[in-house]
Every structure is written in C-alpha cells, then in structure tokens.
Write a protein that holds these residues in place. Sequence first.
Motif, PDB file in Angstrom:
ATOM      1  N   ARG B 225       0.841  -1.206   0.000  1.00  0.00           N
ATOM      2  CA  ARG B 225       0.000   0.000   0.000  1.00  0.00           C
ATOM      3  C   ARG B 225       0.868   1.246   0.000  1.00  0.00           C
ATOM      4  O   ARG B 225       0.580   2.242  -0.647  1.00  0.00           O
ATOM      5  CB  ARG B 225      -0.896   0.014   1.242  1.00  0.00           C
ATOM      6  N   GLN B 226       1.965   1.176   0.773  1.00  0.00           N
ATOM      7  CA  GLN B 226       2.855   2.336   0.850  1.00  0.00           C
ATOM      8  C   GLN B 226       3.635   2.515  -0.457  1.00  0.00           C
ATOM      9  O   GLN B 226       3.893   3.650  -0.873  1.00  0.00           O
ATOM     10  CB  GLN B 226       3.757   2.205   2.080  1.00  0.00           C
ATOM     11  N   ALA B 228       2.357   1.756  -3.387  1.00  0.00           N
ATOM     12  CA  ALA B 228       1.347   2.349  -4.274  1.00  0.00           C
ATOM     13  C   ALA B 228       1.193   3.842  -3.983  1.00  0.00           C
ATOM     14  O   ALA B 228       1.091   4.655  -4.900  1.00  0.00           O
ATOM     15  CB  ALA B 228       0.012   1.627  -4.117  1.00  0.00           C
ATOM     16  N   ALA B 229       1.196   4.195  -2.694  1.00  0.00           N
ATOM     17  CA  ALA B 229       1.072   5.604  -2.322  1.00  0.00           C
ATOM     18  C   ALA B 229       2.238   6.409  -2.876  1.00  0.00           C
ATOM     19  O   ALA B 229       2.074   7.498  -3.435  1.00  0.00           O
ATOM     20  CB  ALA B 229       0.995   5.749  -0.806  1.00  0.00           C
ATOM     21  N   LEU B 231       4.223   5.727  -5.434  1.00  0.00           N
ATOM     22  CA  LEU B 231       4.148   5.852  -6.898  1.00  0.00           C
ATOM     23  C   LEU B 231       2.993   6.784  -7.296  1.00  0.00           C
ATOM     24  O   LEU B 231       3.092   7.525  -8.274  1.00  0.00           O
ATOM     25  CB  LEU B 231       4.014   4.477  -7.551  1.00  0.00           C
ATOM     26  N   ALA B 232       1.900   6.780  -6.521  1.00  0.00           N
ATOM     27  CA  ALA B 232       0.803   7.718  -6.785  1.00  0.00           C
ATOM     28  C   ALA B 232       1.297   9.158  -6.662  1.00  0.00           C
ATOM     29  O   ALA B 232       0.877  10.045  -7.402  1.00  0.00           O
ATOM     30  CB  ALA B 232      -0.358   7.485  -5.823  1.00  0.00           C
ATOM     31  N   TYR B 355       0.759  -4.185  -3.727  1.00  0.00           N
ATOM     32  CA  TYR B 355       0.678  -3.071  -4.678  1.00  0.00           C
ATOM     33  C   TYR B 355      -0.487  -3.301  -5.639  1.00  0.00           C
ATOM     34  O   TYR B 355      -1.318  -2.417  -5.848  1.00  0.00           O
ATOM     35  CB  TYR B 355       1.992  -2.928  -5.459  1.00  0.00           C
ATOM     36  N   ASP B 356      -0.531  -4.510  -6.201  1.00  0.00           N
ATOM     37  CA  ASP B 356      -1.594  -4.810  -7.158  1.00  0.00           C
ATOM     38  C   ASP B 356      -2.969  -4.697  -6.511  1.00  0.00           C
ATOM     39  O   ASP B 356      -3.903  -4.147  -7.109  1.00  0.00           O
ATOM     40  CB  ASP B 356      -1.394  -6.217  -7.741  1.00  0.00           C
ATOM     41  N   ALA B 358      -3.800  -2.825  -3.947  1.00  0.00           N
ATOM     42  CA  ALA B 358      -4.100  -1.411  -3.667  1.00  0.00           C
ATOM     43  C   ALA B 358      -4.559  -0.700  -4.935  1.00  0.00           C
ATOM     44  O   ALA B 358      -5.530   0.063  -4.922  1.00  0.00           O
ATOM     45  CB  ALA B 358      -2.874  -0.711  -3.073  1.00  0.00           C
ATOM     46  N   VAL B 359      -3.880  -0.954  -6.045  1.00  0.00           N
ATOM     47  CA  VAL B 359      -4.243  -0.275  -7.289  1.00  0.00           C
ATOM     48  C   VAL B 359      -5.609  -0.757  -7.776  1.00  0.00           C
ATOM     49  O   VAL B 359      -6.427   0.045  -8.249  1.00  0.00           O
ATOM     50  CB  VAL B 359      -3.159  -0.474  -8.363  1.00  0.00           C
ATOM     51  N   ALA B 360      -5.886  -2.042  -7.615  1.00  0.00           N
ATOM     52  CA  ALA B 360      -7.204  -2.556  -8.008  1.00  0.00           C
ATOM     53  C   ALA B 360      -8.293  -1.868  -7.182  1.00  0.00           C
ATOM     54  O   ALA B 360      -9.355  -1.504  -7.704  1.00  0.00           O
ATOM     55  CB  ALA B 360      -7.260  -4.066  -7.809  1.00  0.00           C
ATOM     56  N   ARG B 361      -8.028  -1.649  -5.903  1.00  0.00           N
ATOM     57  CA  ARG B 361      -8.987  -0.968  -5.026  1.00  0.00           C
ATOM     58  C   ARG B 361      -9.210   0.483  -5.483  1.00  0.00           C
ATOM     59  O   ARG B 361     -10.339   0.949  -5.607  1.00  0.00           O
ATOM     60  CB  ARG B 361      -8.485  -1.024  -3.574  1.00  0.00           C
ATOM     61  N   LEU B 362      -8.095   1.191  -5.768  1.00  0.00           N
ATOM     62  CA  LEU B 362      -8.204   2.580  -6.240  1.00  0.00           C
ATOM     63  C   LEU B 362      -9.011   2.658  -7.532  1.00  0.00           C
ATOM     64  O   LEU B 362      -9.755   3.615  -7.763  1.00  0.00           O
ATOM     65  CB  LEU B 362      -6.812   3.174  -6.471  1.00  0.00           C
ATOM     66  N   GLU B 363      -8.828   1.643  -8.356  1.00  0.00           N
ATOM     67  CA  GLU B 363      -9.536   1.603  -9.638  1.00  0.00           C
ATOM     68  C   GLU B 363     -11.056   1.539  -9.403  1.00  0.00           C
ATOM     69  O   GLU B 363     -11.812   2.220 -10.101  1.00  0.00           O
ATOM     70  CB  GLU B 363      -9.027   0.371 -10.413  1.00  0.00           C
ATOM     71  N   TYR B 365     -12.647   2.836  -7.001  1.00  0.00           N
ATOM     72  CA  TYR B 365     -13.117   4.154  -6.537  1.00  0.00           C
ATOM     73  C   TYR B 365     -13.338   5.122  -7.707  1.00  0.00           C
ATOM     74  O   TYR B 365     -13.945   6.170  -7.526  1.00  0.00           O
ATOM     75  CB  TYR B 365     -12.116   4.797  -5.564  1.00  0.00           C
TER      76      TYR B 365
END
Lengths: 367, 367
Positions: B225-226, B228-229, B231-232, B355-356, B358-363, B365
């Motif tokens: 998660r961190q 992903a954060a 890289l975000a 990471y994957d 977290a990004v799937a979750r953001l997607e 949203y």
Amino acid sequence: MRTSLCDTFGIDYPIFAFTPSEHVAAAVSRAGGLGVLGCVRFNDTDELERTLTWLDDNTDGKPYGVDIVMPMKIPTEGTSADLSAYIPEDHKRFVDQTLLELGVPPLPEGEGREGVLGWLHSVARSHLDVALNHRPVLIANALGSPPVDVIEKAHEHGVKVAALAGAAKHALRHVENGVDIIVAQGYEAGGHTGEVASMVLTPDVVDAVGPDVPVLGAGGIGSGRQVAASLALGAQGVWTGSIWLGTEEYRNLASNRGWETAFLRATSSDTVRTRIYTGKPARLLKTRWTEAWASQDAPEPLPMPLQNLLVAEAHNRINASHDPDVISMPIGQVVGRMNAVRPVADVVASLVEEYDEAVARLETYRK
Amino acid sequence: MRTSLCDTFGIDYPIFAFTPSEHVAAAVSRAGGLGVLGCVRFNDTDELERTLTWLDDNTDGKPYGVDIVMPMKIPTEGTSADLSAYIPEDHKRFVDQTLLELGVPPLPEGEGREGVLGWLHSVARSHLDVALNHRPVLIANALGSPPVDVIEKAHEHGVKVAALAGAAKHALRHVENGVDIIVAQGYEAGGHTGEVASMVLTPDVVDAVGPDVPVLGAGGIGSGRQVAASLALGAQGVWTGSIWLGTEEYRNLASNRGWETAFLRATSSDTVRTRIYTGKPARLLKTRWTEAWASQDAPEPLPMPLQNLLVAEAHNRINASHDPDVISMPIGQVVGRMNAVRPVADVVASLVEEYDEAVARLETYRK
C-alpha cells in the motif's frame, strides 16, 4: 472518486474540508465534497446560530459538517478574566516585548482584547447545542474523542461523529468511545498534530480499527496525487484544511491582508510544529513570530487553554498589522503547494481529475 | 509493478533496498529488486573487496548497487586518534556515566575500540574505488550530491548516481551536479532525514526535477500500500531500508541479539529524530540510550564526524550487551509494521502483491 463514505453522507467525493469560513464550507459542499465548519472562533453563540442558518440556506440542500474543539477530560474552566490570573507575568512581558521588537502596533483602544473561548469545554458544548438545531451530518472533534454523552447526543440526532487521532492507540480508544469515523492526522498536517507521518499513520490506523470503521487521511493532502496516495494507504476519504485557506472564498474571512503574500511564497520547509498557539503541539507557518518563541530566551509555552489566552491579543494585533513576515497561522507542510488563489470549485475539480490521472498511471505500472 | 527504472537497471520491480548486509542485498536482487549495499561500516577496504566479490558471486548475475556516505564539502579529516582530540571531556564523561547508569558492561580488553570511519571523506573515496572494480549499477550517496568528480567517475564506468534529498531545493542542486536519480527521503525515514514528510516531499521533488529525472520515494515504505502511495505521488520507485532489518537474511549481520525483541514490540511512535548518532539529524529507535541524550543534563551532540567517534565504543558496548531496552539503531517510523521476521523473498513478494491489490482498489473508486 467514490467510496462508501459518499453513500453514508450523500456526497459525490470523499473530500472533507475543514474550514473556519462558512463561504468555503458551503462552496465545498456545493462542489460535491463535505464542507466542515470550524466552530472554535465563535465566542458568541448567536453568531454561530446566524452562520449555520446561512449555511443551511447556501448549500443547495447539500450536506455539511461542523468541527468543535472538546477535550475528553474537562480542563481548567472559567472566564477569560479568571484564567488570566494563572498566566505568569514573565510570559506576558515576553509577548509584549516580542511584539515591540517585531514592530507590531497596539490595537486601537477598546478593540479585540478577548481571546478565543472555543477551547473552553462549556463553550464547545454550547457550539454543539447550537449545531444540533441545524442539519449537520457530521460532528468532528479536533481533540480526539468528545465525552461519551456528546457522542450519544449526536447519534440521537442521526449525526455521525469523527475524531482526530495521531496514533493507532488513540484511534482504538475513540472507537471504543463510540466514534464513527477516524481522522488519521499525520505529522505534516496543519494545526494540532502528532509525530507519526501520514505515510505510516494512515495504514496503522486503518489496520488498527478494522474494515468497519472508515478512516480519513489527513496531513499533506493538497493534490489529487496526494488523495490517491491516501486512499492507496487504506483511507476511505481525505480530511483537508490548509488548501482551502488559499481560495477566493476564504477572502471573506481573511483578517490579515499579508496572509496571501506569506503562503504564496512559502515552501514545504516553512512550517514549524510548536506549542505556542494553544499549548498543545500544532503546526504553524514559520514566521518571525514563531522564530521569536524558538529563541533561547523565550519561555516555555503554557498548557491549554492558558497559552491561547496569553497570545490571543497578540494574534489580533498581528492580524491587524497585515505584515506577511509576522503571521500566526496553523498550516500544513502542503503550504508549499499553495501557489495560486483559486475558487473552491476549481480546487475540488482538480483533486478529482488528478486522482483519476494518478490511478490511471498506477494501473500502467501493473503491466 | 514496472516503471521505466526497471528497464534502466534490468530489474523486475522498482524496489531499491538499502542494507548494510550483503546477504540481504543479494536476496533482494535475486528476488527482482535492487539490493544496495551500505559501505559505511567497512573500515577495512579489503573486507569491502571480499564482500563485493561475494555479492558478484551470489546475485545470480542480477544487478546490485552500493551506498556511500560522502559530503559534497570535505569535513574535518584525519585518523580516529587525531579527531579524538576535538572531543570535549564533558561529552566523554556523559557517555561513560550514561552507560554505567544503563548497566551496559565494558568490552573485554582490546576489543572494538575503533569507530566507524566510513563517515570520513577519504574512506568513502576508497569505498568508491573498490566498488568500481566490481559491477554495481548504482552508487547512492546518503549525504546528497557527492563531489562532481566522483559523479563523473561513476558515469565513466557506466554507473548511475543517486543522492538523497530532504527538500526540493536540495534535489535541484543534486541534478545540477549531475546526479541521475533523486531519493526523496521523508521525515518518517530511518537514518539521516529532514523535516518534510513523504506525502509532501515526494511530489515536491518530482515536480521540481521534472519528468526526466526519476525520483525514488523513501520514508515510510514497508507495505505494498505504501509503495502504491509513493508511486501515486509521482515516484518511479521506492527506496526502502528499515524493513530489511527484520528479515532472516539480516540475522547474518545482526550484532545485537536484543534487536529483534526491540523492533518486534516497537510501534510507529517509538522512534526519535536526533543528532546523537552522527551529528546530523537521524531517526533512531527510541530506547533508554536515546532518552538519556534527551534529558535536561545531556550535552549537545557534536558535529559530524566527531559525534560518531564519541559514541562508537558505546555502540559496540551496547551491541555486545544484547539489551533490547538499550539499542542504538537507525530505523524509520515503519518499524511499527515490522511484526515478524521473514525471508527477503517473501517481503518482496508481499510488496508486489499488495501493490496490485491497492491499485485494483483505487480503480474501483474511479467508478
């Protein structure tokens, strides 16, 4: 940008905007976020009553929240005059001498002697009573859990309660007390803040409270990339404050014309975490005023609520002087990103658009 | 998890792992990240030579990096004995008295009196010369830009240079000096660190240096998660350190058996940023040793490199005592997330998998 909090509150975006300005709060709510009006500045409950009526009338029926400052344990209580007796003369002399050295003129006779009383428990309770006669959907408490009877009263009115936490163990205590939503307030945030930075604090709190308690990431949120980062860390939404001080709508409240000059030039290194504002650690813009308190011969700040009473008149004098070098203003490290004054609706739109761009970018890294 | 840095270095994941252990570095590189060996502990260049030969032989041909500690400006130089003359007697007495009070026994006669010399410019230069005879793909400098001739020498060998920065203006200076990659080291990071937290610093640095200079996010990275954060926020990869101290491979180097007890129980609130380790602000585990230096009667830490010489023997004594309450160890706030000792390959796999997720979750949203 939609999470379950959008359904909970009937909002388009999980962007929670703390602001002392009803104009900013209304504009955020109209733009699809949730404006949260800070009540601490209202010494006069009639003025709060009028302001909330204005909010009711100017949010196009959209929801809004209120923010109070209420410690769980009741601190020293009394009128401003009673409490002044506890302030050492040396402290008063230091403040007077510092203002003289910084060239801050006295106020005209009879003006602005009174401090902010919202830090007093009785005043915060009256804020709550006034607010519950209006239609807030959220009551946030800047000092953690409010007393349990306050939480119960809010729930009886169908109002959710949020509380700030600077460490996972505090968040757990809030949840035990019945708080619905945790604001994980990272080190980089403006105002009262702890030692743990958002990158570490947000997932700490999310994991501690579990999936049933939504967490708002706070501290360092001023762009859509930062919103994406906060949600990546597990937050269900973001709690923002500083960035709304750089909006056109805030100009209705800004009492210091030097303020825009000051924040437009500040970098993210130009803040300091200090006890001089309220007695508890809070992040402020670094100015000649904060530097004076950091000098070797400065006294130790007093405990809450005495420190704010000590500096209340100084704050009024500083604001009246309009000197960008001498400002006393809570602000987060994100001040470095506040480089233009924009309408609230533009800021909200940018946050949403940049969020989408950031997530699209992260998605390409998965390939 | 792939960014352009994966092509630059021939790695699978943009996970850069700073570690003093060649066993950890080799395992990270074998697992698809980039292990970066910290050289500062090697007083003896022959030992560094042997260690890099071991790395060459144990990375399955995968790339690795090295990390040196070299100030741009050459500080006080000399042998450990010469420099000792600059250390005030009061400081020596404070260290002796503190160790006595903490119950840390003396070393057996003739053992471990020498400090870490890698902080000295001449020693760091010899580290570089040794390293360039091997096959590092990256030389990172913990103290910002190395001298320009060092950068040029690295480039002549086809080696990229990374430098740590705690503020955007420092990052810009590094780029002017010819540095290829900026490590944006946030407040929450272990070891030398500045005041600006990752949530604010990473996008600050990314925007300052522009799209042609890759930035690694550092500070607070211990989960996918961190990552992903980070890289975000605009980083092209992450620079990690603390989490590798909690791996099975690190046990080969751990000189203090109390260490695992200490970090397994620590929360993210149990670190402190202090000058007592090297003379420059660095984040350490909060222990009875750091608390002693925070007491009213403790002396001010000395400037680099004197402070490390002052405490070098104390560190050896502390490590030999194996007392988890008295540790002197650089560590980030992410220590609160280090709750189990795992093999390096497992840690890398978790970072990628989370990471994957977290990004799937953001997607979701975005809908």
